[in-house]
Scaffold this motif. Structure first.
Motif, mmCIF file in Angstrom:
data_model
loop_
_atom_site.group_PDB
_atom_site.id
_atom_site.type_symbol
_atom_site.label_atom_id
_atom_site.label_comp_id
_atom_site.label_asym_id
_atom_site.label_seq_id
_atom_site.Cartn_x
_atom_site.Cartn_y
_atom_site.Cartn_z
ATOM 1 N N GLN A 151 0.819 -1.215 0.000
ATOM 2 C CA GLN A 151 0.000 0.000 0.000
ATOM 3 C C GLN A 151 0.854 1.266 0.000
ATOM 4 O OE1 GLN A 151 -3.779 -0.034 2.429
ATOM 5 N NE2 GLN A 151 -2.746 -1.759 3.396
ATOM 6 N N GLY A 152 2.165 1.110 0.213
ATOM 7 C CA GLY A 152 3.043 2.266 0.205
ATOM 8 C C GLY A 152 3.124 2.999 1.527
ATOM 9 N N TYR A 153 2.728 2.348 2.630
ATOM 10 C CA TYR A 153 2.734 3.001 3.934
ATOM 11 C C TYR A 153 4.008 2.741 4.733
ATOM 12 C CZ TYR A 153 -2.110 4.177 3.125
ATOM 13 O OH TYR A 153 -3.259 4.692 2.594
ATOM 14 N N ILE A 154 4.755 1.703 4.384
ATOM 15 C CA ILE A 154 6.019 1.435 5.068
ATOM 16 C C ILE A 154 7.082 1.047 4.050
ATOM 17 C CG2 ILE A 154 4.847 0.625 7.167
ATOM 18 C CD1 ILE A 154 5.837 -2.243 6.326
ATOM 19 N N GLU A 155 8.328 1.141 4.486
ATOM 20 C CA GLU A 155 9.450 0.627 3.706
ATOM 21 C C GLU A 155 10.301 -0.248 4.606
ATOM 22 O OE1 GLU A 155 11.631 3.887 2.109
ATOM 23 O OE2 GLU A 155 10.212 4.248 0.478
ATOM 24 N N ARG A 156 10.929 -1.244 4.019
ATOM 25 C CA ARG A 156 11.857 -2.091 4.770
ATOM 26 C C ARG A 156 13.155 -1.338 4.995
ATOM 27 N NH1 ARG A 156 9.326 -7.093 6.324
ATOM 28 N NH2 ARG A 156 7.524 -7.227 4.919
ATOM 29 N N TYR A 157 13.768 -1.603 6.135
ATOM 30 C CA TYR A 157 15.042 -0.997 6.476
ATOM 31 C C TYR A 157 16.004 -2.122 6.816
ATOM 32 C CZ TYR A 157 18.142 2.642 8.340
ATOM 33 O OH TYR A 157 19.189 3.505 8.546
ATOM 34 N N PRO A 158 17.235 -2.079 6.304
ATOM 35 C CA PRO A 158 18.178 -3.164 6.597
ATOM 36 C C PRO A 158 18.316 -3.409 8.097
ATOM 37 C CG PRO A 158 19.072 -1.720 4.915
ATOM 38 C CD PRO A 158 17.824 -1.064 5.421
ATOM 39 N N GLY A 159 18.522 -4.661 8.458
ATOM 40 C CA GLY A 159 18.621 -5.008 9.862
ATOM 41 C C GLY A 159 17.288 -5.446 10.445
ATOM 42 N N ASP A 160 16.373 -5.930 9.566
ATOM 43 C CA ASP A 160 15.074 -6.427 10.019
ATOM 44 C C ASP A 160 14.262 -5.351 10.717
ATOM 45 O OD1 ASP A 160 13.968 -8.796 9.351
ATOM 46 O OD2 ASP A 160 14.464 -9.847 11.193
ATOM 47 N N ALA A 161 14.138 -4.203 10.073
ATOM 48 C CA ALA A 161 13.373 -3.092 10.632
ATOM 49 C C ALA A 161 12.495 -2.495 9.540
ATOM 50 C CB ALA A 161 14.312 -2.037 11.210
ATOM 51 N N VAL A 162 11.550 -1.654 9.958
ATOM 52 C CA VAL A 162 10.666 -0.968 9.027
ATOM 53 C C VAL A 162 10.568 0.500 9.419
ATOM 54 C CG1 VAL A 162 9.283 -2.974 8.372
ATOM 55 C CG2 VAL A 162 8.650 -1.654 10.400
ATOM 56 N N VAL A 163 10.248 1.340 8.430
ATOM 57 C CA VAL A 163 10.002 2.758 8.684
ATOM 58 C C VAL A 163 8.709 3.156 7.993
ATOM 59 C CG1 VAL A 163 12.431 3.386 8.955
ATOM 60 C CG2 VAL A 163 11.390 3.429 6.686
ATOM 61 N N ALA A 164 8.046 4.169 8.543
ATOM 62 C CA ALA A 164 6.818 4.681 7.935
ATOM 63 C C ALA A 164 7.169 5.626 6.797
ATOM 64 C CB ALA A 164 5.983 5.403 8.987
ATOM 65 N N VAL A 165 6.350 5.609 5.761
ATOM 66 C CA VAL A 165 6.503 6.531 4.635
ATOM 67 C C VAL A 165 5.504 7.667 4.820
ATOM 68 C CG1 VAL A 165 6.319 6.800 2.143
ATOM 69 C CG2 VAL A 165 7.228 4.676 3.100
ATOM 70 N N PRO A 166 5.960 8.913 5.006
ATOM 71 C CA PRO A 166 5.027 10.033 5.181
ATOM 72 C C PRO A 166 4.068 10.129 4.007
ATOM 73 C CG PRO A 166 7.263 10.694 5.714
ATOM 74 C CD PRO A 166 7.365 9.340 5.086
ATOM 75 N N GLN A 167 2.800 10.327 4.323
ATOM 76 C CA GLN A 167 1.778 10.437 3.295
ATOM 77 C C GLN A 167 1.440 11.899 3.055
ATOM 78 O OE1 GLN A 167 0.736 7.363 1.894
ATOM 79 N NE2 GLN A 167 2.457 6.729 3.187
ATOM 80 N N GLU A 168 0.641 12.158 2.046
ATOM 81 C CA GLU A 168 0.217 13.527 1.770
ATOM 82 C C GLU A 168 -0.527 14.069 2.979
ATOM 83 O OE1 GLU A 168 -1.992 13.950 -1.774
ATOM 84 O OE2 GLU A 168 -0.492 12.981 -3.053
#
Length: 400
Positions: free
Chosen positions: A373-390
């Motif tokens: 859905q484009g709300y998160i991205e994977r981050y190396p090291g088995d982590a995730v970050v949120a993707v800021p939306q409009e």
């Protein structure tokens, strides 16, 4: 468990042009990272099936890479005499194939056979000291007798000196860059870039058109350590990229070596901390050579037997696109709680699992859903970050 796709695929395989094009389309589609990619291949078996299902799913908010776009990228590789290697092909490095989030495609400029060589990574401070420069010049050439390929990231300082020491000693070296091949950063290393391309190899997982961007460097770092059986840290501050590379190396079950530094030099604080935590202290190249591996280290990222069964059942559930019942109120509630706990600061997936008290399979399925859905991205090291939306929101996803 989504990670364990490789154990259900007979690798490597010879790909025909059509299937390789389909894999590239899926890999280059928006919001499809390595873990999401393997989840889709695991469920739909063939990339064309995954692409057709994506098109029909309201849950997918990204843009699918067209056949023309993918073919153009392949043609650009041929025109520039680059190699485009997929995870499924025999030229792909076995060390990278062991990662939880391996790059699906690698662009290679130079000697492709080096991907299969014994690689040792050297990383450190961009503003490293003259003593670090001297040590690299004196000791890295001693690894030549052990047929090592020096891997680094083409950055200023330690990376540059490691590449130069290898080339000057007639040793192979691999530069892993952020951004597509041909996008040289820093520009001052243009001559070095071309020397490496002629005598070694320059590689990237990014599309050729993509310029270097801040968020690409952590992904680049996981490849530097992932390609290598061991990594040497030279002058790394507490919050440095080199220390992040050491964290990835630890997650990847690689050997970590540190050249100790003066306790009053902030550039050495991160490395000295690693030594206290058990990293190998290095004074000479012989300290590295005595640790050479006899075989490729294996990572323990496959699911437990009961989770394997749960995952296979979820994949066989044709009533749900991702193997989850996304229409249930319970799922929607957990998805909202999950979103509330993810911010623009990388959050450990294991931390999320413990806080939400859900199984690893359930959590991974929800994370794939949010990624599509484009709300998160994977981050190396088995982590995730949120993707800021409009509008600045990071947490309002399609939860019902």
């Amino acid at each position: 468990m989504v990670y364990a796709s490789s154990k259900r695929l007979e690798l490597p395989v010879a790909l025909d042009a059509e299937k390789k094009l389909s894999y590239l389309r899926l890999a280059r589609s928006e919001n499809i990272g390595p873990i999401g990619f393997f989840h889709l291949i695991e469920k739909f078996k063939h990339p064309e099936n995954a692409l057709s299902r994506l098109k029909a799913q309201p849950i997918y908010k990204g843009r699918i890479c067209s056949a023309d776009e993918a073919q153009k990228e392949i043609d650009l590789h041929h025109a520039n005499r680059y190699h485009l290697i997929s995870y499924f092909e025999p030229e792909y490095p076995e060390y990278l194939r062991q990662l939880k989030d391996p790059p699906i495609f690698l662009s290679v400029c130079g000697r492709i056979e080096l991907l299969k060589s014994s690689c040792f990574a050297v990383v450190g401070a961009r503003n490293a000291s003259q003593s670090a420069h001297t040590w690299i010049q004196q000791h890295i050439p001693f690894l030549k007798s052990s047929s090592q390929t020096i891997t680094s990231g083409l950055a200023r300082g330690v990376d540059t000196w490691a590449h130069e020491a290898a080339l000057n000693a007639d040793m192979p070296t691999i530069a892993v860059i952020a951004g597509g091949l041909g996008n040289i950063y820093p520009l001052e290393n243009k001559t070095l870039y071309h020397r490496i391309a002629e005598q070694g190899a320059v590689i990237s997982e990014d599309p050729l058109h993509l310029s270097p961007q801040a968020q690409l460097f952590p992904k680049r770092n996981r490849i530097i350590s992932g390609l290598s059986w061991g990594i040497l840290i030279i002058e790394a501050g507490i919050k440095s990229g080199a220390l992040l590379s050491a964290k990835y190396a630890l997650d990847q079950n690689r050997c970590i070596f540190v050249l100790p530094g003066h306790p009053l030099d902030s550039r050495s604080h991160g490395g000295n901390k690693l030594i206290k935590e058990g990293a190998c202290l290095v004074e000479t190249a012989s300290d590295i050579k005595k640790e050479f591996p006899k075989s490729i280290p294996r990572m323990s990222f496959c699911a437990k037997e009961e989770e394997e069964t749960d995952y296979l059942l979820s994949c066989s559930n044709t009533s749900s696109f991702l193997g989850i019942e996304s229409q249930t109120s319970e799922h929607s509630d957990v998805l909202r709680l999950l979103l509330e706990r993810i911010s623009t600061v990388p959050t450990s997936i294991e931390t999320l699992r413990k806080e939400l008290k859900v199984s690893s399979i359930c959590l991974q399925n929800m994370l794939v859903e949010l990624e599509l859905q484009g709300y998160i991205e994977r981050y190396p090291g088995d982590a995730v970050v949120a993707v800021p939306q409009e509008g600045g929101s990071c947490v309002e996803a399609h939860c019902s």
